[in-house]
Write a protein that holds these residues in place. Structure first.
Motif, PDB file in Angstrom:
ATOM      1  N   PRO A 111       0.835  -1.198   0.000  1.00  0.00           N
ATOM      2  CA  PRO A 111       0.000   0.000   0.000  1.00  0.00           C
ATOM      3  C   PRO A 111       0.873   1.253   0.000  1.00  0.00           C
ATOM      4  O   PRO A 111       1.957   1.274   0.602  1.00  0.00           O
ATOM      5  CB  PRO A 111      -0.787  -0.118   1.316  1.00  0.00           C
ATOM      6  CG  PRO A 111      -0.760  -1.568   1.659  1.00  0.00           C
ATOM      7  CD  PRO A 111       0.567  -2.064   1.154  1.00  0.00           C
ATOM      8  N   GLU A 112       0.414   2.297  -0.657  1.00  0.00           N
ATOM      9  CA  GLU A 112       1.204   3.515  -0.780  1.00  0.00           C
ATOM     10  C   GLU A 112       1.538   4.103   0.581  1.00  0.00           C
ATOM     11  O   GLU A 112       2.606   4.705   0.766  1.00  0.00           O
ATOM     12  CB  GLU A 112       0.454   4.538  -1.637  1.00  0.00           C
ATOM     13  CG  GLU A 112       1.251   5.802  -1.937  1.00  0.00           C
ATOM     14  CD  GLU A 112       2.552   5.537  -2.689  1.00  0.00           C
ATOM     15  OE1 GLU A 112       3.502   6.338  -2.556  1.00  0.00           O
ATOM     16  OE2 GLU A 112       2.629   4.520  -3.419  1.00  0.00           O
ATOM     17  N   ARG A 113       0.647   3.924   1.570  1.00  0.00           N
ATOM     18  CA  ARG A 113       0.893   4.512   2.890  1.00  0.00           C
ATOM     19  C   ARG A 113       2.128   3.919   3.563  1.00  0.00           C
ATOM     20  O   ARG A 113       2.751   4.572   4.392  1.00  0.00           O
ATOM     21  CB  ARG A 113      -0.316   4.342   3.811  1.00  0.00           C
ATOM     22  CG  ARG A 113      -1.489   5.259   3.476  1.00  0.00           C
ATOM     23  CD  ARG A 113      -2.312   5.553   4.712  1.00  0.00           C
ATOM     24  NE  ARG A 113      -1.546   6.247   5.751  1.00  0.00           N
ATOM     25  CZ  ARG A 113      -1.384   7.565   5.796  1.00  0.00           C
ATOM     26  NH1 ARG A 113      -1.910   8.335   4.848  1.00  0.00           N
ATOM     27  NH2 ARG A 113      -0.702   8.113   6.778  1.00  0.00           N
ATOM     28  N   ASN A 114       2.485   2.695   3.234  1.00  0.00           N
ATOM     29  CA  ASN A 114       3.669   2.094   3.844  1.00  0.00           C
ATOM     30  C   ASN A 114       4.958   2.773   3.414  1.00  0.00           C
ATOM     31  O   ASN A 114       6.006   2.585   4.034  1.00  0.00           O
ATOM     32  CB  ASN A 114       3.741   0.600   3.533  1.00  0.00           C
ATOM     33  CG  ASN A 114       2.753  -0.209   4.358  1.00  0.00           C
ATOM     34  OD1 ASN A 114       1.611  -0.392   3.951  1.00  0.00           O
ATOM     35  ND2 ASN A 114       3.183  -0.667   5.529  1.00  0.00           N
ATOM     36  N   ARG A 115       4.881   3.591   2.358  1.00  0.00           N
ATOM     37  CA  ARG A 115       6.055   4.348   1.926  1.00  0.00           C
ATOM     38  C   ARG A 115       6.525   5.299   3.025  1.00  0.00           C
ATOM     39  O   ARG A 115       7.723   5.590   3.155  1.00  0.00           O
ATOM     40  CB  ARG A 115       5.707   5.135   0.667  1.00  0.00           C
ATOM     41  CG  ARG A 115       6.878   5.845   0.013  1.00  0.00           C
ATOM     42  CD  ARG A 115       6.410   6.612  -1.221  1.00  0.00           C
ATOM     43  NE  ARG A 115       7.532   7.279  -1.865  1.00  0.00           N
ATOM     44  CZ  ARG A 115       8.299   6.732  -2.791  1.00  0.00           C
ATOM     45  NH1 ARG A 115       8.072   5.484  -3.191  1.00  0.00           N
ATOM     46  NH2 ARG A 115       9.304   7.403  -3.342  1.00  0.00           N
ATOM     47  N   LEU A 116       5.573   5.726   3.886  1.00  0.00           N
ATOM     48  CA  LEU A 116       5.915   6.622   4.997  1.00  0.00           C
ATOM     49  C   LEU A 116       6.933   5.991   5.942  1.00  0.00           C
ATOM     50  O   LEU A 116       7.729   6.694   6.572  1.00  0.00           O
ATOM     51  CB  LEU A 116       4.658   6.994   5.784  1.00  0.00           C
ATOM     52  CG  LEU A 116       3.584   7.821   5.065  1.00  0.00           C
ATOM     53  CD1 LEU A 116       2.348   7.950   5.951  1.00  0.00           C
ATOM     54  CD2 LEU A 116       4.147   9.195   4.719  1.00  0.00           C
ATOM     55  N   GLN A 117       6.889   4.671   6.046  1.00  0.00           N
ATOM     56  CA  GLN A 117       7.775   3.997   6.989  1.00  0.00           C
ATOM     57  C   GLN A 117       9.237   4.023   6.547  1.00  0.00           C
ATOM     58  O   GLN A 117      10.118   3.680   7.337  1.00  0.00           O
ATOM     59  CB  GLN A 117       7.310   2.551   7.198  1.00  0.00           C
ATOM     60  CG  GLN A 117       5.943   2.474   7.885  1.00  0.00           C
ATOM     61  CD  GLN A 117       5.501   1.037   8.105  1.00  0.00           C
ATOM     62  OE1 GLN A 117       5.201   0.314   7.162  1.00  0.00           O
ATOM     63  NE2 GLN A 117       5.498   0.623   9.352  1.00  0.00           N
ATOM     64  N   ALA A 118       9.479   4.396   5.298  1.00  0.00           N
ATOM     65  CA  ALA A 118      10.859   4.506   4.809  1.00  0.00           C
ATOM     66  C   ALA A 118      11.420   5.904   5.006  1.00  0.00           C
ATOM     67  O   ALA A 118      12.561   6.173   4.619  1.00  0.00           O
ATOM     68  CB  ALA A 118      10.923   4.113   3.337  1.00  0.00           C
ATOM     69  N   LEU A 119      10.632   6.803   5.616  1.00  0.00           N
ATOM     70  CA  LEU A 119      11.122   8.151   5.905  1.00  0.00           C
ATOM     71  C   LEU A 119      11.791   8.180   7.274  1.00  0.00           C
ATOM     72  O   LEU A 119      11.361   7.478   8.199  1.00  0.00           O
ATOM     73  CB  LEU A 119       9.961   9.153   5.887  1.00  0.00           C
ATOM     74  CG  LEU A 119       9.179   9.291   4.570  1.00  0.00           C
ATOM     75  CD1 LEU A 119       8.026  10.266   4.761  1.00  0.00           C
ATOM     76  CD2 LEU A 119      10.091   9.729   3.447  1.00  0.00           C
ATOM     77  N   HIS A 120      12.820   9.004   7.416  1.00  0.00           N
ATOM     78  CA  HIS A 120      13.468   9.158   8.708  1.00  0.00           C
ATOM     79  C   HIS A 120      14.043  10.567   8.799  1.00  0.00           C
ATOM     80  O   HIS A 120      14.310  11.218   7.768  1.00  0.00           O
ATOM     81  CB  HIS A 120      14.565   8.103   8.910  1.00  0.00           C
ATOM     82  CG  HIS A 120      15.745   8.279   8.018  1.00  0.00           C
ATOM     83  ND1 HIS A 120      16.974   8.689   8.465  1.00  0.00           N
ATOM     84  CD2 HIS A 120      15.890   8.118   6.679  1.00  0.00           C
ATOM     85  CE1 HIS A 120      17.827   8.761   7.454  1.00  0.00           C
ATOM     86  NE2 HIS A 120      17.206   8.421   6.359  1.00  0.00           N
ATOM     87  N   PRO A 121      14.242  11.080  10.025  1.00  0.00           N
ATOM     88  CA  PRO A 121      14.791  12.432  10.162  1.00  0.00           C
ATOM     89  C   PRO A 121      16.192  12.510   9.558  1.00  0.00           C
ATOM     90  O   PRO A 121      17.025  11.623   9.776  1.00  0.00           O
ATOM     91  CB  PRO A 121      14.828  12.645  11.678  1.00  0.00           C
ATOM     92  CG  PRO A 121      13.817  11.686  12.227  1.00  0.00           C
ATOM     93  CD  PRO A 121      13.883  10.494  11.333  1.00  0.00           C
ATOM     94  N   ALA A 122      16.448  13.558   8.809  1.00  0.00           N
ATOM     95  CA  ALA A 122      17.770  13.740   8.202  1.00  0.00           C
ATOM     96  C   ALA A 122      18.855  13.720   9.278  1.00  0.00           C
ATOM     97  O   ALA A 122      18.717  14.334  10.329  1.00  0.00           O
ATOM     98  CB  ALA A 122      17.809  15.069   7.444  1.00  0.00           C
ATOM     99  N   GLY A 123      19.916  12.978   9.021  1.00  0.00           N
ATOM    100  CA  GLY A 123      21.018  12.879   9.974  1.00  0.00           C
ATOM    101  C   GLY A 123      20.906  11.729  10.944  1.00  0.00           C
ATOM    102  O   GLY A 123      21.858  11.447  11.678  1.00  0.00           O
TER     103      GLY A 123
END
Length: 415
Positions: A111-123
């Motif tokens: 699902p497209e929403r799972n793409r959010l889980q690949a985001l993380h704070p820079a650094g």
């Protein structure tokens, strides 16, 4: 190193889900010599989470966060950490590849929403999650280390053990914090405190604390030392003194419950046990069958909840039921005697009482419970009047039944 554990999830603060993660993490950190000073539980709200984590960063060296790393709209931990650090969220392509592969191996499209889980704070660093779709996050804000872990225990625990704990041990001061818990039954918290008053004084080394939960009194001995062996050496003489003073009131250590003590003694004495339950509705049998291997000694039980079943299936004389009532010492003893005979057991225990909210008499109010015990020495009973809700009374009655069996097996006069 001082640590704070932050559990995030509206389901936690509303009581729909029990936060077991914080307790587990506290024990694991203690074993690594890291002292947990604060537990914080938060709902799914960005600004409240940011405010709480700012406070945590002012007082702790390590902040462990569980929850909020899923793909839904209320999973906000990534966003909270980015706002706290003042950095954007960036895509971590290896995490996205793993998440897509996670779904592919199950024959499903991501699902497209799972793409959010690949985001993380820079650094920040990403902690891979081979057991799910929520990667963890490892980041510093100033001198404070923040680690975000999934809320699902089956994902959180291995991520902590395999990826977080080894790194923490490399940075934490050498030493361990060892906690030994001793569990007691048969006296109130104040009565036990009187026997141990000098050992419970603040400032002692090792430190001894006392807590009460559902009629079980627990004593916690906390020792800090450079090595596990030195911590054990600090605890050993205090534990021996507590055992000497409390005698048979002390039934077990750490996570042991009364049923474990009973099972151990049944094995040591090579005795068999049966039960006949009314007020506890099978809770005594349920507790016993939680213990692996108990089938060698626990033969079975009968829930005789009505007078008719007590008379027909258990064989309690009807004249006893009519003369004394179902909640009485003679009926409790008759139930135990009948269970011992019918199951062919060495020992049988019974329960009958008023769990409420209705019922009770002037002489036996709601909360009154009679526990019967039939054994080679004869038939005995014990009467208790418990205070609490229906489930509290039933739980304490089941514990009392197990304790009566335990005392008999120890050779302690049960009356």
């Amino acid at each position: 190193m001082k640590a704070e554990i932050v559990a995030i999830g509206t389901e936690l603060v509303t009581g729909q889900t029990l936060d077991t993660n914080s307790a587990w993490l506290s024990r694991r950190l203690a074993a690594a010599g890291i002292v947990v000073r604060w537990h914080t539980t938060l709902a799914d709200d960005v600004q409240e989470n940011v405010a709480a984590l700012r406070i945590a960063c002012q007082r702790a060296d390590l902040v462990l966060i569980t929850g909020g790393l899923g793909p839904t709209q209320d999973d906000l931990t990534r966003q909270v950490l980015a706002e706290l650090a003042g950095v954007p969220l960036v895509l971590h392509q290896p995490s996205l590849d793993r998440i897509q592969d996670f779904f592919r191996r199950r024959g499903r499209s991501m699902p497209e929403r799972n793409r959010l889980q690949a985001l993380h704070p820079a650094g920040s660093e990403v902690l891979p999650n081979p057991r799910g779709t929520a990667p963890g996050i490892w980041m510093h804000i100033g001198q404070v280390l923040l680690v975000a872990l999934p809320g699902v225990p089956g994902e959180m625990m291995p991520m902590f053990e395999e990826q977080v704990l080894p790194r923490l041990r490399a940075h934490a001061p050498a030493g361990v914090l060892l906690i030994r818990k001793l569990n007691c039954y048969g006296a109130g918290e104040s009565a036990i405190e009187e026997r141990l008053h000098d050992l419970l004084q603040r400032g002692r080394v090792p430190e001894v604390g006392i807590t009460a939960s559902d009629a079980t009194i627990s004593l916690r001995i906390l020792a800090r030392a450079p090595t596990l062996e030195q911590a054990q050496d600090l605890i050993a003489p205090i534990e021996a003194e507590i055992r000497r003073r409390l005698g048979p009131l002390l039934f077990g250590a750490d996570e042991e419950e009364l049923q474990h003590a009973v099972a151990r003694l049944l094995h040591q004495r090579q005795q068999s046990l049966a039960c006949a339950e009314s007020v506890t509705g099978g809770l005594v049998a349920s507790k016993l069958t939680q213990v692996p291997g108990i089938s060698k000694h626990f033969l079975g039980g009968l829930v005789a909840y009505t007078d008719a079943i007590k008379a027909t299936l258990l064989g309690v004389p009807r004249d006893l039921l009519e003369r004394y009532g179902a909640v009485s010492a003679p009926v409790a003893e008759a139930m135990a005697r009948a269970a011992r005979d019918r199951f062919g057991a060495d020992i049988a225990v019974s329960t009958t009482g008023y769990a409420g909210p209705e019922g009770g008499t002037q002489s036996d109010p709601v909360g009154t419970v009679y526990v019967g015990l039939a054994c080679a020495k004869g038939v005995f009973h014990r009467r208790q009047v418990w205070i609490g809700e229906r489930t509290d009374i039933q739980s304490r009655a089941a514990k009392d039944a197990l304790d009566l069996v335990r005392l008999y097996l120890l050779g302690v006069e049960p009356l």
